[in-house]
Design an enzyme around this catalytic site. Structure first.
Site, mmCIF file in Angstrom:
data_model
loop_
_atom_site.group_PDB
_atom_site.id
_atom_site.type_symbol
_atom_site.label_atom_id
_atom_site.label_comp_id
_atom_site.label_asym_id
_atom_site.label_seq_id
_atom_site.Cartn_x
_atom_site.Cartn_y
_atom_site.Cartn_z
ATOM 1 C CB SER A 287 -0.864 0.024 1.253
ATOM 2 O OG SER A 287 -0.096 0.444 2.366
ATOM 3 C CG ASP A 288 1.577 5.882 -1.088
ATOM 4 O OD1 ASP A 288 2.559 5.880 -0.325
ATOM 5 O OD2 ASP A 288 1.396 6.779 -1.933
ATOM 6 C CG LEU A 289 3.156 6.807 4.766
ATOM 7 C CD1 LEU A 289 4.560 6.245 4.923
ATOM 8 C CD2 LEU A 289 3.182 8.294 5.030
ATOM 9 C CB ALA A 291 -2.973 3.797 1.088
#
Ligand code: BGC
Length: 759
Positions: A287-289, A291
Site C-alpha cells: 500500500s502507499d503510506l 493508505a
C-alpha cells in the site's frame, strides 16, 4: 557540408521486451548484489521452514512496513516486539540501520527487515529530477543515474527504492509531476523501464508507483479522486506501470486515489485482475503510506477490520505505515474470512524478496565502506553530465547565448541562484543542502577561467514576496556586461502536497525581470522549476530562457557550462508549457474535437481570453546550432499489421555550433471507431551534428503499436489511413499518410468493467 551519416543514439523499440532478473545476495565485504544469478530463482528452503515456524502474528508482521518514528517499534516501545516488522522505511545512515539489524538479530526468528526509502533521483548524490531526465529524451541517462543511485544507496545499507514513478500526468498543477516522466505515454514507458533496469543493475529492488492513475487527480489536487474511461486508463495510463512489471519490478505500490469510485488500495480489478492475471506480476503489492487506513476516510470501510479485509482480498500484500495488517490479519484468519494459504502466499512473496536481496546473509553496513561508495567522482561527474543534457533552451533571441567572449563582467540576480536546496529538488533522500552546487558557485568557477568578474545580488527572496532589493539588483545588472537572472518556483512548491492553483512565477519575479530588461543590457533567464510554468508574462521581455528544472548535485556547473557554450543545450520538453494556468490540462496529444481551435472563430475549442495552444509545445527545445529538416520520405505507404511505418529524414546543421538534435515521429489515425488523439509520439532519434554536417535519420514504429484499448479492455489496431508527422517537436509538419490494409485485435484477459470489489 560533410558526408552524411546515419546515427542511432537513442533507439525506441516497442513492444516492451520482458526483462528477467534476480537479485542475489552480497557475501561478506562484497559489492552490492547484482540481479544476475538465476539460481536465486529456485525456492529457498528457509522460506518453507520459516512459514512452518511462524505464528499468525509473526506472519502478519512480515506484511507490515513501519515508517521511522511513525509506527516503527524501534522508536516506540508500545508498538510491539522488535521483530514484528517485515520492512521499514526512512531509516538512513549505517549506524541507525546497524542498530535495527542488531535488534532483529536478537529476536526469535531473526528475519531481517527490508530497508526501503524514496530514492527517486539519487541517494546522497542527486541527479536531475525525473521530469528533467525525461527532457533528455534519452532513457539511458535515467538508467545510468538509477544504477549509480542504487550503488550508493546499497553501500549505505538500503535495499528497496520506492521508484520508479510511472504516474503519467497531464495536469501540471499536480506537484508530483516533478517525480515522473511528463505527459507522454511513450516517454513514460521508456523512462520507467530504464529506471527499473538501472536500479536493478546497481543492486536495489524497485517499487513502481502509484498503481494506478494517481497522476490524473481531479484538478491536479493531490490525493483527489480520478474518474476516467477504461479506454483512456489502458491506452494512456497503464502502460508505464506495465513496462515496470515487464522489466521485473519487485514491488508495486498502490495509489491513494479512488479510481472510478473504487480506492486503488481496495481495488481488485487493478491489484489482482490486471496486475496478477493479465500482467503475471509475481512480486509484492504494497500500500502507499497509511493508505489501508485511509480506506476508512475514503468511505469504503467502516473500521480497521474491514479496511484490512478489503485491501488484503483485493491483492495488497503489505501495509505501509498504518499497522492495520498487524492488528487485524491474525483475527481475520481466525474468523475464517482470510485463508492461511492466502496469508502464506503474501508472506512468501516478502520472504522471497529477502532471499533475492541476500538479506539473510548480508553483512552489517560498514561506515567506512559506505563512505567510500558515496558521492564518488564518477557519480558527481554523471550528475553534471545528466544535468547538462536535461536543460531546455526555450528562447535565444539574436543568439545572445552562449555568452560572448567579450563579456568581462557578469551580474547574477535571483535568490535561487544561491540556493543549494533549490538545485537539488524536492526528493533529496539522504542529501543535504551542502551537497548541491549552486548556480552562483558554478558561474563563479567558470567565469574565473576567463577572468570575468561576477557580482551577485538576490533582488528578493526565493518566493520574491517583497521588492525592496530590486534597486540593488538593477544597479548591479546595469553595471555588468551581461546578467544571468535566476527565477522559478522554489522546490517546496512541488512534489507531494505541492499542488499549485497558479502556474505563474511566484511573487514579484515578473516585475524583477521587467526592471532588469529596462536596463537595456543583455541578459538571460535561467528557470528552476519542477513543472511546466506559465510564462506568458515574461516571455517577451526575456531575450533568452533556459529551463533548468531542479538539476541536482552538479546543477551549478551544468548551467554555467551551457550558458558559456562549453556544453550544448540538448533538452526537449517532456511536457507542454501553457500560456496561462487556466488552459491546463493542455497537452499535445488531446483528442480530436469537432471544432478545432481557431482564434478567429469564437465557436471553436478555445478560450475567449487567451490565444490558443501552448506557449512552448511538447518536444520543443533549441540548440546553439541551426538544424534544418529536409522533406520526410515515407518508405512504404501500403502496410499490413506485421509491417513498420518507416520515415527517412535528412538533417543538416548550417549553424556555427554543434547540436544534438532530437528528430520526432508522430502519428494520427484519421478515421477510427472512436475519436483518437490529434497526435501521438511514436519514435524519436538523437543525432549529433557538427557545424556543416548532415545526417540521414530513420524513424519507425511497428504497425502493431498504432492501436488503442477499447472500453472492454481489448486492444485494436484498426485498418485505415494514418497521418505521419516528422520533425523537431510536436508541431512537426505532415509527412504524408500510410494505409493499413488489415488490423489486429487482442481480446482482454479480464473483464474490463470489473472495477468493483469482489468480496
Ligand atoms: C508517497 C509515496 C512514498 C511514501 C513513502 C507517500 O506519501 O505517496 O510516493 O513512497 O510516502 O515515503
Amino acid at each position: 557540408m560533410k558526408f552524411a551519416r546515419l546515427v542511432r543514439l537513442c533507439a525506441v523499440v516497442l513492444p516492451l521486451s520482458l526483462g528477467t532478473f534476480a537479485l542475489v545476495g552480497c557475501g561478506p565485504s562484497e559489492e552490492p548484489a547484482t540481479p544476475k544469478d538465476a539460481k536465486a530463482n529456485a525456492p529457498d528452503p528457509r522460506i518453507a521452514r520459516l512459514l512452518g515456524e511462524m505464528t499468525l502474528e509473526e506472519k502478519a508482521a512480515q506484511l507490515f512496513m513501519a515508517a521511522r518514528e511513525g509506527t516503527d517499534p524501534f522508536h516506540n516501545e508500545n508498538l510491539g516486539r522488535k521483530d514484528e516488522v517485515g520492512a521499514v522505511l526512512n531509516f538512513t545512515g549505517t549506524k541507525d540501520i546497524a542498530a535495527i539489524r542488531t535488534a532483529v538479530a536478537e529476536s526469535r526468528l531473526k528475519i531481517p527487515p527490508i530497508f526501503g526509502l524514496d530514492i527517486i533521483h539519487g541517494y546522497k548524490t542527486l541527479y536531475p529530477v525525473p521530469l528533467a531526465e525525461a527532457a533528455t529524451f534519452d532513457p539511458s541517462i535515467a538508467e545510468r543515474s538509477a544504477e549509480l543511485a542504487a550503488r550508493e544507496a546499497r553501500a549505505n545499507g538500503q535495499h528497496l527504492t520506492f521508484a520508479p514513478f510511472a504516474d503519467l500526468s497531464r495536469d501540471p498543477r499536480w506537484g508530483r509531476i516533478v517525480e515522473g516522466s511528463g505527459e507522454d505515454p511513450l516517454l513514460n514507458v521508456l523512462f520507467t523501464r530504464a529506471r527499473v533496469e538501472g536500479f536493478h543493475r546497481g543492486g536495489l529492488a524497485t517499487t513502481v508507483k502509484h498503481f494506478a492513475g494517481y497522476g490524473a487527480v481531479e484538478a491536479g489536487r493531490d490525493y483527489g479522486p480520478v474518474d476516467m474511461s477504461l479506454s483512456e486508463l489502458r491506452s494512456r495510463y497503464l502502460s508505464g506501470y506495465q513496462a515496470a512489471v515487464d522489466a521485473g519490478t519487485d514491488t508495486v505500490m498502490t495509489s491513494f486515489v479512488a479510481l472510478n469510485g473504487h480506492p486503488a488500495t481496495a481495488n481488485r480489478f487493478l491489484m489482482t485482475d490486471v496486475l496478477r492475471h493479465e500482467w503475471s506480476f509475481k512480486g509484492i503489492v504494497m500500500s502507499d503510506l497509511n493508505a489501508v487506513k485511509e480506506l476508512i476516510e475514503q468511505g469504503v470501510a467502516a473500521d480497521e477490520e474491514e479496511a484490512a479485509y478489503q485491501a488484503f482480498t483485493a491483492g495488497v500484500d503489505m501495509d505501509m505505515e498504518s499497522g492495520i495488517y498487524m492488528r487485524q490479519l491474525p483475527d481475520l484468519v481466525r474468523k475464517g474470512r482470510i485463508s492461511v494459504a492466502d496469508l502464506d502466499r503474501s508472506v512468501t512473496r516478502v520472504l522471497e524478496l529477502k532471499v533475492k536481496l541476500g538479506l539473510f546473509d548480508e553483512p552489517m553496513p560498514d561506515a567506512l565502506k559506505a563512505a567510500a561508495g558515496t558521492a564518488t567522482s564518477e557519480m558527481l561527474d554523471f550528475a553534471r553530465v545528466s544535468a547538462e543534457r536535461s536543460l531546455v533552451l526555450l528562447k535565444n533571441d539574436n543568439n545572445i547565448l552562449p555568452i560572448r567572449p567579450q563579456v568581462k563582467s557578469i551580474a547574477v540576480i535571483g535568490a535561487m541562484a544561491d540556493s543549494a536546496s533549490d538545485i537539488l529538488g524536492p526528493q533529496f533522500a539522504e542529501a543535504h543542502g551542502q551537497d548541491g552546487e549552486t548556480i552562483i558557485d558554478g558561474i563563479r568557477t567558470r567565469a574565473a577561467k576567463n577572468n570575468i568578474s561576477v557580482a551577485y545580488v538576490p533582488g528578493c527572496n526565493a518566493s520574491c514576496d517583497e521588492t525592496k532589493g530590486f534597486g540593488a539588483a538593477v544597479y548591479t545588472a546595469a553595471a555588468a556586461d551581461f546578467t544571468i537572472l535566476v527565477l522559478g518556483e522554489p522546490m517546496f512548491l512541488t512534489s507531494e502536497g505541492g499542488s499549485r492553483s497558479s502556474l505563474e512565477l511566484p511573487g514579484h519575479q515578473a516585475a524583477l525581470l521587467k526592471e532588469i530588461a529596462d536596463t537595456g543590457k543583455p541578459f538571460a533567464v535561467v528557470l528552476l522549476a519542477g513543472r511546466p510554468l506559465a510564462l506568458s508574462n515574461i516571455v517577451n521581455e526575456a531575450p533568452a530562457l533556459l529551463y533548468a528544472w531542479y538539476p541536482g548535485a552538479r546543477g551549478g556547473s551544468a548551467v554555467a557550462n551551457v550558458l558559456f557554450g562549453d556544453a550544448e543545450p540538448t533538452g526537449r520538453l517532456p511536457v507542454t508549457l501553457p500560456r496561462t494556468t487556466g488552459q491546463v490540462p493542455l497537452t499535445y496529444n488531446q483528442y480530436a474535437v469537432g471544432r478545432p481551435a481557431d482564434d478567429g472563430n469564437r465557436f471553436t475549442n478555445r478560450y475567449v481570453d487567451t490565444p490558443s495552444g501552448p506557449l512552448f509545445p511538447f518536444g520543443f527545445g533549441l540548440g546553439y546550432g541551426k538544424v534544418d529538416y529536409g522533406k520526410a520520405m515515407i518508405a512504404r505507404t501500403d502496410l499490413t499489421k506485421d509491417d513498420r511505418v518507416e520515415v527517412h529524414l535528412h538533417l543538416a546543421n548550417s549553424g556555427k555550433f554543434a547540436q544534438l538534435e532530437t528528430a520526432q515521429l508522430y502519428i494520427r489515425q484519421k478515421v477510427a471507431s472512436r475519436t483518437r488523439p490529434i497526435r501521438e509520439l511514436k519514435d524519436f532519434r538523437q543525432v549529433h551534428l557538427n557545424p556543416g554536417e548532415g545526417a540521414d535519420v530513420q524513424l519507425s514504429v511497428p504497425v502493431s503499436e498504432l492501436g488503442f484499448y477499447q472500453e472492454d479492455g481489448s486492444y485494436t489496431v484498426e485498418p485505415g489511413v494514418y497521418q505521419i508527422f516528422a520533425g523537431a517537436d510536436s508541431t512537426a509538419p505532415l509527412a504524408g499518410e500510410v494505409k493499413i490494409k488489415d488490423g489486429l485485435k487482442r481480446d482482454a484477459l479480464v473483464a474490463a468493467n470489473n472495477t468493483t470489489i469482489k468480496n
